[in-house]
Design a protein around this motif. Structure first.
Motif, mmCIF file in Angstrom:
data_model
loop_
_atom_site.group_PDB
_atom_site.id
_atom_site.type_symbol
_atom_site.label_atom_id
_atom_site.label_comp_id
_atom_site.label_asym_id
_atom_site.label_seq_id
_atom_site.Cartn_x
_atom_site.Cartn_y
_atom_site.Cartn_z
ATOM 1 N N HIS A 1 0.844 -1.199 0.000
ATOM 2 C CA HIS A 1 0.000 0.000 0.000
ATOM 3 C C HIS A 1 0.879 1.250 0.000
ATOM 4 C CE1 HIS A 1 -3.893 -1.931 0.588
ATOM 5 N NE2 HIS A 1 -3.262 -2.801 1.364
ATOM 6 N N GLY A 2 0.585 2.151 -0.912
ATOM 7 C CA GLY A 2 1.333 3.411 -0.963
ATOM 8 C C GLY A 2 2.685 3.283 -1.648
ATOM 9 N N GLU A 3 3.062 2.081 -2.066
ATOM 10 C CA GLU A 3 4.338 1.907 -2.784
ATOM 11 C C GLU A 3 4.157 2.230 -4.264
ATOM 12 O OE1 GLU A 3 7.490 1.029 -2.059
ATOM 13 O OE2 GLU A 3 7.105 1.050 0.108
ATOM 14 N N THR A 4 5.251 2.544 -4.905
ATOM 15 C CA THR A 4 5.209 2.752 -6.356
ATOM 16 C C THR A 4 6.144 1.756 -7.021
ATOM 17 O OG1 THR A 4 6.957 4.395 -6.222
ATOM 18 C CG2 THR A 4 4.691 5.216 -6.249
ATOM 19 N N VAL A 5 5.947 1.603 -8.312
ATOM 20 C CA VAL A 5 6.805 0.712 -9.076
ATOM 21 C C VAL A 5 7.171 1.436 -10.369
ATOM 22 C CG1 VAL A 5 4.836 -0.478 -10.099
ATOM 23 C CG2 VAL A 5 6.974 -1.668 -9.916
ATOM 24 N N GLN A 6 8.345 1.149 -10.877
ATOM 25 C CA GLN A 6 8.823 1.838 -12.081
ATOM 26 C C GLN A 6 8.800 0.855 -13.244
ATOM 27 O OE1 GLN A 6 10.326 5.066 -11.786
ATOM 28 N NE2 GLN A 6 10.585 5.222 -9.595
ATOM 29 N N ILE A 7 7.968 1.147 -14.221
ATOM 30 C CA ILE A 7 7.862 0.237 -15.367
ATOM 31 C C ILE A 7 8.732 0.760 -16.503
ATOM 32 C CG2 ILE A 7 6.295 -0.926 -16.969
ATOM 33 C CD1 ILE A 7 4.010 -0.296 -15.012
ATOM 34 N N ARG A 8 9.536 -0.127 -17.056
ATOM 35 C CA ARG A 8 10.421 0.259 -18.150
ATOM 36 C C ARG A 8 9.640 0.637 -19.397
ATOM 37 N NH1 ARG A 8 15.525 -1.310 -18.151
ATOM 38 N NH2 ARG A 8 16.175 -2.628 -16.437
ATOM 39 N N SER A 9 10.206 1.510 -20.173
ATOM 40 C CA SER A 9 9.655 1.787 -21.497
ATOM 41 C C SER A 9 9.759 0.528 -22.352
ATOM 42 C CB SER A 9 10.467 2.897 -22.155
ATOM 43 O OG SER A 9 10.200 2.893 -23.542
ATOM 44 N N PRO A 10 8.668 0.162 -23.047
ATOM 45 C CA PRO A 10 8.746 -1.014 -23.930
ATOM 46 C C PRO A 10 9.499 -0.724 -25.224
ATOM 47 C CG PRO A 10 6.560 -0.041 -24.055
ATOM 48 C CD PRO A 10 7.324 0.752 -23.020
ATOM 49 N N ASP A 11 9.824 0.523 -25.466
ATOM 50 C CA ASP A 11 10.524 0.904 -26.683
ATOM 51 C C ASP A 11 12.020 0.652 -26.495
ATOM 52 O OD1 ASP A 11 11.728 2.129 -28.824
ATOM 53 O OD2 ASP A 11 10.466 3.920 -28.754
ATOM 54 N N PRO A 12 12.629 -0.211 -27.334
ATOM 55 C CA PRO A 12 14.055 -0.505 -27.155
ATOM 56 C C PRO A 12 14.920 0.754 -27.179
ATOM 57 C CG PRO A 12 13.114 -1.846 -28.927
ATOM 58 C CD PRO A 12 12.045 -0.893 -28.493
ATOM 59 N N ARG A 13 14.443 1.788 -27.896
ATOM 60 C CA ARG A 13 15.251 3.018 -27.999
ATOM 61 C C ARG A 13 15.234 3.821 -26.709
ATOM 62 N NH1 ARG A 13 12.024 5.014 -33.039
ATOM 63 N NH2 ARG A 13 10.501 4.100 -31.645
ATOM 64 N N THR A 14 14.197 3.611 -25.896
ATOM 65 C CA THR A 14 14.115 4.367 -24.633
ATOM 66 C C THR A 14 14.035 3.403 -23.453
ATOM 67 O OG1 THR A 14 11.727 4.523 -24.946
ATOM 68 C CG2 THR A 14 13.023 6.424 -25.611
ATOM 69 N N ARG A 15 14.755 2.278 -23.596
ATOM 70 C CA ARG A 15 14.662 1.230 -22.602
ATOM 71 C C ARG A 15 15.077 1.699 -21.207
ATOM 72 N NH1 ARG A 15 18.111 -4.263 -22.617
ATOM 73 N NH2 ARG A 15 18.439 -3.860 -20.426
ATOM 74 N N GLY A 16 15.914 2.684 -21.156
ATOM 75 C CA GLY A 16 16.386 3.158 -19.858
ATOM 76 C C GLY A 16 15.423 4.097 -19.155
ATOM 77 N N GLU A 17 14.272 4.329 -19.739
ATOM 78 C CA GLU A 17 13.301 5.242 -19.126
ATOM 79 C C GLU A 17 12.228 4.450 -18.378
ATOM 80 O OE1 GLU A 17 13.746 8.691 -19.320
ATOM 81 O OE2 GLU A 17 15.620 7.786 -19.951
ATOM 82 N N PHE A 18 11.681 5.072 -17.355
ATOM 83 C CA PHE A 18 10.695 4.381 -16.525
ATOM 84 C C PHE A 18 9.430 5.213 -16.388
ATOM 85 C CE2 PHE A 18 14.908 3.146 -15.155
ATOM 86 C CZ PHE A 18 14.824 1.771 -15.150
ATOM 87 N N SER A 19 8.320 4.508 -16.231
ATOM 88 C CA SER A 19 7.059 5.159 -15.967
ATOM 89 C C SER A 19 6.658 4.776 -14.545
ATOM 90 C CB SER A 19 6.024 4.649 -16.969
ATOM 91 O OG SER A 19 4.855 5.370 -16.868
ATOM 92 N N LYS A 20 6.464 5.776 -13.707
ATOM 93 C CA LYS A 20 6.216 5.490 -12.286
ATOM 94 C C LYS A 20 4.721 5.326 -12.040
ATOM 95 C CE LYS A 20 7.526 7.498 -7.838
ATOM 96 N NZ LYS A 20 8.265 8.630 -7.249
ATOM 97 N N VAL A 21 4.325 4.181 -11.498
ATOM 98 C CA VAL A 21 2.902 3.960 -11.229
ATOM 99 C C VAL A 21 2.726 3.432 -9.808
ATOM 100 C CG1 VAL A 21 2.376 3.455 -13.660
ATOM 101 C CG2 VAL A 21 2.879 1.585 -12.101
ATOM 102 N N ASP A 22 1.492 3.575 -9.296
ATOM 103 C CA ASP A 22 1.199 3.075 -7.955
ATOM 104 C C ASP A 22 1.075 1.560 -7.965
ATOM 105 O OD1 ASP A 22 1.140 5.584 -6.814
ATOM 106 O OD2 ASP A 22 -0.988 5.879 -7.272
#
Lengths: 189, 282
Positions: B178-199
């Protein structure tokens, strides 16, 4: 024995090499650490694998024929002729190594016993590095208030990473290379 | 409070265990060893690559005679069979010939014209029998199950841990979510190092992206006779990591995924290569 300084020696060499590449690549190609996480110091990893058993530094420099032979047996490139190795009185080994993938740089500690069997593997530090400029504005926007070119440290800002599975093939290759290194070089030492 | 964070190469990926507890150092180490040991035990049972695994024995013998299986294997196969049933065969663990042909699995078996499918997996009284020759792969389910098994063994050994997170290359489970977040990687190989932060929306979550890591994450769409070609990633939040792990594939492959997610108390999130986030809904 100061394990930490041995380890940071590896990192410095690696960074120096990366730095030289940077100069040649110019401004269009700017490698950056996207995230990094430190798990264990070399000392902690050795204790997790070998407990309180005493180890002494036993650095080994591979000869060219040895490197060639290990490469042939393990089908894996031997990047570094210097082995960051530690040995116990019972012929157990603790090896510090760096695994280099396309984007990932992983420091590992590996225990190999007197019979050549892998006793344990611990990842000490994991880094991912990318050499592109982030072009997509939507992905950039997710880094609100943060310059995407700054170095991010996982523990504070990027944690609980999910994404399709990362392969550990490069680590498996490195372990294979190290067991062949034991077989051909360390066993008689 | 003692914290310990370890990471070992297991299950074909990097398995990270973070533990915090008000205990002595040797106890927290023992707990982490217990969890890694359990993951190794599941790996030894369910690895497709290991000829000594229980799965390999099933693949060699189950079409010849009923094979006695472990409780772990029975549980995983029962769930896989249920999900195949619910998705009308869109999710099918018998897509081994396709995966071997595409390089997603090593060619351990002769290429065979497999006519059987998930319906031929018969489970009864701790045994499995294939009514036609069949090879199965647990690549999309065993990792999640291993995370659950390790998680539960620690929850029994030490019920009042301050923190426990087990993350097997993105298939993860948390104690206090509860209240934690998780960082999902970009599925695009060109921006693989980017993350989308979601609850975090449940105790467990997993992500799949067919285009993400080359052959390692191929998803076979047997009914369409091709590989899943989407460039998106699917994340599923669920009560257990095994459910999350399997449902990511079901969302890609089944044309009415929302009903399946709802049935298991799960929810889905699609990330597009352009960086859009979309809830998976009916």
């Amino acid at each position: 024995m100061n394990y930490k300084s041995e380890n940071s020696g590896i990192n410095r060499r690696f960074l120096l090499r990366g730095g030289a590449g940077l100069l040649f690549a110019g401004l269009l190609f700017r490698p950056k650490v996207v995230w990094a996480k430190e798990y264990l110091t070399p000392d902690q990893a050795r204790k997790l694998i070998w407990g309180d058993k005493a180890f002494a530094a036993h650095p080994v420099t591979l000869t060219k024929p040895q490197m060639k032979s290990i490469k042939k047996a393990s089908k894996t490139r031997v990047r570094n002729k210097k082995l960051n190795a530690f040995k116990s009185a019972e012929n157990d080994w603790f090896l510090l190594d760096q695994v280099v993938g396309k984007h990932e740089f992983i420091d590992i500690g590996v225990g190999i016993d007197g019979l050549g069997k892998v006793k344990g593997i611990e990842i000490l530090e994991y880094r991912e590095t990318y050499g592109y400029e982030i072009a997509n504005p939507k992905w950039r926007a997710q880094f609100t208030g943060r310059d995407s070119s700054e170095h991010l440290k996982l523990d504070k800002q990027v944690k609980n990473i999910s994404g399709a599975t990362l392969s550990c093939r490069h680590i498996t290759d490195a372990i294979n290379r190290l067991t062949h290194t034991w077989d051909q070089v360390l066993k008689p030492l | 409070m003692k914290n310990l964070s370890r990471n070992q190469p297991l299950l074909g990926t990097c398995v990270e265990i973070d533990i915090s507890a008000e205990v002595a150092e040797h106890e927290i180490i023992a707990l982490s060893n217990l969890a890694f040991g359990e993951i190794r035990r599941i790996q030894a049972l369910m690895s497709f690559h290991d000829p000594e695994s229980e799965l390999s024995r099933i693949n060699r013998e189950a079409h010849l005679h009923p094979v006695e299986i472990s409780d772990d294997m029975e549980f995983v196969l029962q769930f896989a069979r249920l999900l195949s049933d619910l998705t009308k065969g869109a999710y099918d663990i018998s897509v081994v010939p396709e995966l071997m042909a595409q390089g997603g699995l090593p060619a351990l078996y002769e290429p065979h014209a497999q006519t059987g499918n998930w319906r031929d997996i018969r489970l009864s009284k701790g045994r499995v029998f294939f009514s036609r020759e069949l090879k199965i792969d647990l690549g999309g389910i065993a990792k999640g199950y291993a995370v659950d098994a390790a998680f539960e063994i620690l929850a029994v050994a030490m019920p009042d841990l301050d923190k426990l997170v087990i993350n097997a290359g993105g298939d993860l489970r948390m104690q206090q979510w509860h209240g934690e977040t998780v960082q999902i990687r970009s599925p695009d190989p060109r921006t693989r190092g980017e993350f989308s932060k979601v609850d975090m929306l449940a105790p467990a979550m997993a992500t799949s992206a067919p285009h993400y890591a080359g052959n390692a994450s191929l998803i076979v769409n047997r009914q369409a006779g091709c590989l899943e070609k989407s460039g998106d990633s699917i994340s599923v939040f669920a009560p257990s990591c095994m459910i999350a792990d399997t449902l990511t594939k079901a969302v890609f492959l089944y044309d009415a995924p929302a009903s399946i997610l709802a049935r298991f108390g799960a929810s889905g999130l699609r990330l597009t290569q352009g960086g859009d986030e979309m809830r998976v809904a009916a």
